[in-house]
Design a protein around this motif. Structure first.
Motif, PDB file in Angstrom:
ATOM      1  N   SER A 174      40.679  21.569  37.246  1.00  0.00           N
ATOM      2  CA  SER A 174      40.300  20.691  38.360  1.00  0.00           C
ATOM      3  C   SER A 174      39.373  19.556  37.932  1.00  0.00           C
ATOM      4  O   SER A 174      38.439  19.208  38.655  1.00  0.00           O
ATOM      5  CB  SER A 174      39.688  21.511  39.504  1.00  0.00           C
TER       6      SER A 174
ATOM      7  N   GLY B 234      45.586  18.626  34.853  1.00  0.00           N
ATOM      8  CA  GLY B 234      46.832  18.999  35.526  1.00  0.00           C
ATOM      9  C   GLY B 234      47.121  18.062  36.683  1.00  0.00           C
ATOM     10  O   GLY B 234      47.656  16.962  36.499  1.00  0.00           O
ATOM     11  N   GLY B 235      46.737  18.485  37.870  1.00  0.00           N
ATOM     12  CA  GLY B 235      47.069  17.735  39.092  1.00  0.00           C
ATOM     13  C   GLY B 235      46.743  16.251  39.031  1.00  0.00           C
ATOM     14  O   GLY B 235      47.562  15.398  39.413  1.00  0.00           O
TER      15      GLY B 235
ATOM     16  N   GLU C 169      39.885  26.413  29.436  1.00  0.00           N
ATOM     17  CA  GLU C 169      40.356  26.280  30.812  1.00  0.00           C
ATOM     18  C   GLU C 169      40.084  27.575  31.573  1.00  0.00           C
ATOM     19  O   GLU C 169      40.903  28.508  31.514  1.00  0.00           O
ATOM     20  CB  GLU C 169      41.851  26.000  30.830  1.00  0.00           C
TER      21      GLU C 169
ATOM     22  N   HIS D 239      48.842  28.113  27.337  1.00  0.00           N
ATOM     23  CA  HIS D 239      48.313  27.779  28.662  1.00  0.00           C
ATOM     24  C   HIS D 239      48.245  29.059  29.494  1.00  0.00           C
ATOM     25  O   HIS D 239      49.105  29.937  29.368  1.00  0.00           O
ATOM     26  CB  HIS D 239      49.217  26.736  29.342  1.00  0.00           C
TER      27      HIS D 239
ATOM     28  N   LYS E 204      52.881  19.968  33.866  1.00  0.00           N
ATOM     29  CA  LYS E 204      53.489  21.245  34.272  1.00  0.00           C
ATOM     30  C   LYS E 204      54.956  20.998  34.645  1.00  0.00           C
ATOM     31  O   LYS E 204      55.584  20.112  34.073  1.00  0.00           O
ATOM     32  CB  LYS E 204      52.704  21.873  35.419  1.00  0.00           C
TER      33      LYS E 204
ATOM     34  N   GLY F 184      43.893  24.240  39.060  1.00  0.00           N
ATOM     35  CA  GLY F 184      44.664  23.962  40.275  1.00  0.00           C
ATOM     36  C   GLY F 184      44.021  24.467  41.548  1.00  0.00           C
ATOM     37  O   GLY F 184      44.658  24.515  42.597  1.00  0.00           O
TER      38      GLY F 184
HETATM   39  C1  PEP Z   1      45.981  22.612  33.691  1.00  0.00           C
HETATM   40  O1  PEP Z   1      47.052  22.923  34.178  1.00  0.00           O
HETATM   41  O2  PEP Z   1      45.831  22.685  32.469  1.00  0.00           O
HETATM   42  C2  PEP Z   1      44.913  22.134  34.573  1.00  0.00           C
HETATM   43  C3  PEP Z   1      43.720  21.967  34.086  1.00  0.00           C
HETATM   44  O3  PEP Z   1      45.265  21.932  35.886  1.00  0.00           O
HETATM   45  P1  PEP Z   1      44.334  21.256  37.020  1.00  0.00           P
HETATM   46  O4  PEP Z   1      43.705  20.029  36.419  1.00  0.00           O
HETATM   47  O5  PEP Z   1      45.295  20.927  38.127  1.00  0.00           O
HETATM   48  O6  PEP Z   1      43.326  22.269  37.414  1.00  0.00           O
END
Ligand code: PEP
Length: 247
Positions: A210, A231-232, A165, A94, A11, A171
């Motif tokens: 997540s 993501g994170g 997703e 996204h 991101k 997140g």
């Molecule tokens: C993403 O941004 O595609 C994502 C899955 O974020 P996170 O893993 O932080 O939920």
């Protein structure tokens, strides 16, 4: 046999110094992995990714691209610019871009087609909001997001990756259970098969939302979950590698 893909979505995070530390750790510790690893970074860092990852087994990519080839599109990044930095992947659609930049599924389809025509692999994101899930709309929403892409790409379908997703899991620390995720992945694969049986067998379906070291193994054990869009947890080498080890 679909090789698992664990792709990081940084991101709008990173700095030259932080990226160097992260990429060096990933490069040093990724040799014994059985899955494919990829990192999708903000465009200004693509040169750094190319410099630090070239010659390693890790692929890299961007988080968006323009549908246009070149011209008066201030702030946009073209497919050929991504090619200049040897990107393999580009994320399209996204949920943050759909929600904050008003990207429609039709535009996402055009972006996926643009990526493919430049030799890039689009990671096409789909997923429902919490309100949509709670009102039983998950399948309808995913179908609405997917169908313009399937219509547009036709015989090129085998060249894409799809990331399911659920927006409510991104997140937030809330993860879809492996069964919930598998149910949607199965649906997506069946939808692909309606268009192209051979493509349905090879297209990798990633789960995103997540995904962490402590839930990755169960999610990745499901038959239609072929990897993760992270993501994170992609910002910490130890967490990202732990997820990759679970794949
Ligand atoms: C993403 O941004 O595609 C994502 C899955 O974020 P996170 O893993 O932080 O939920």
């Amino acid at each position: 046999m679909r090789q698992a893909l664990i792709a990081g979505n940084w991101k709008m995070n990173g700095s030259l110094a932080a990226n160097a530390a992260l990429l060096t750790a990933l490069r040093e510790q990724s040799q014994s992995l059985h899955c494919e690893l990829a990192v999708c970074a903000p465009a200004p860092y693509l040169f750094q990714l190319q410099s630090l990852l070239a010659g390693s087994s890790i692929n890299w990519g961007a988080q968006d691209l323009s549908v246009h080839e070149a011209g008066a599109y201030t702030g946009e990044v073209s497919a050929s610019m991504l090619q200049d930095f040897a990107c393999r992947y580009v994320i399209v659609g996204h949920s943050e871009r759909r929600a904050m930049h008003a990207e429609t599924s039709e535009l996402v389809a055009l972006k996926a087609a643009r990526a493919l025509s430049a030799g890039l692999v689009p990671i096409v994101c789909v997923g429902e909001t919490l309100a949509e899930r709670e009102s039983g709309q998950t399948a309808v929403v995913v179908e609405q997001q997917l169908s313009p892409v399937l219509d547009k790409l036709g015989s090129q379908l085998a060249g894409i990756v799809i990331a399911y997703e659920p927006v409510w899991a991104i997140g937030t620390g809330k993860t879809a259970t492996p069964e919930m995720a598998q149910e949607v992945h199965e649906l997506i694969r069946a939808r692909l098969a309606q268009c192209d049986n051979a493509a349905a067998a090879v297209v990798r379906l990633l789960y995103g939302g997540s995904m962490k070291p402590d839930n990755a193994r169960q999610l990745l054990a499901m038959p239609d979950i072929d990897g993760g869009l992270i993501g994170g947890a992609a910002l910490k080498a130890a967490d990202f590698l732990a997820i990759a080890q679970a794949a």
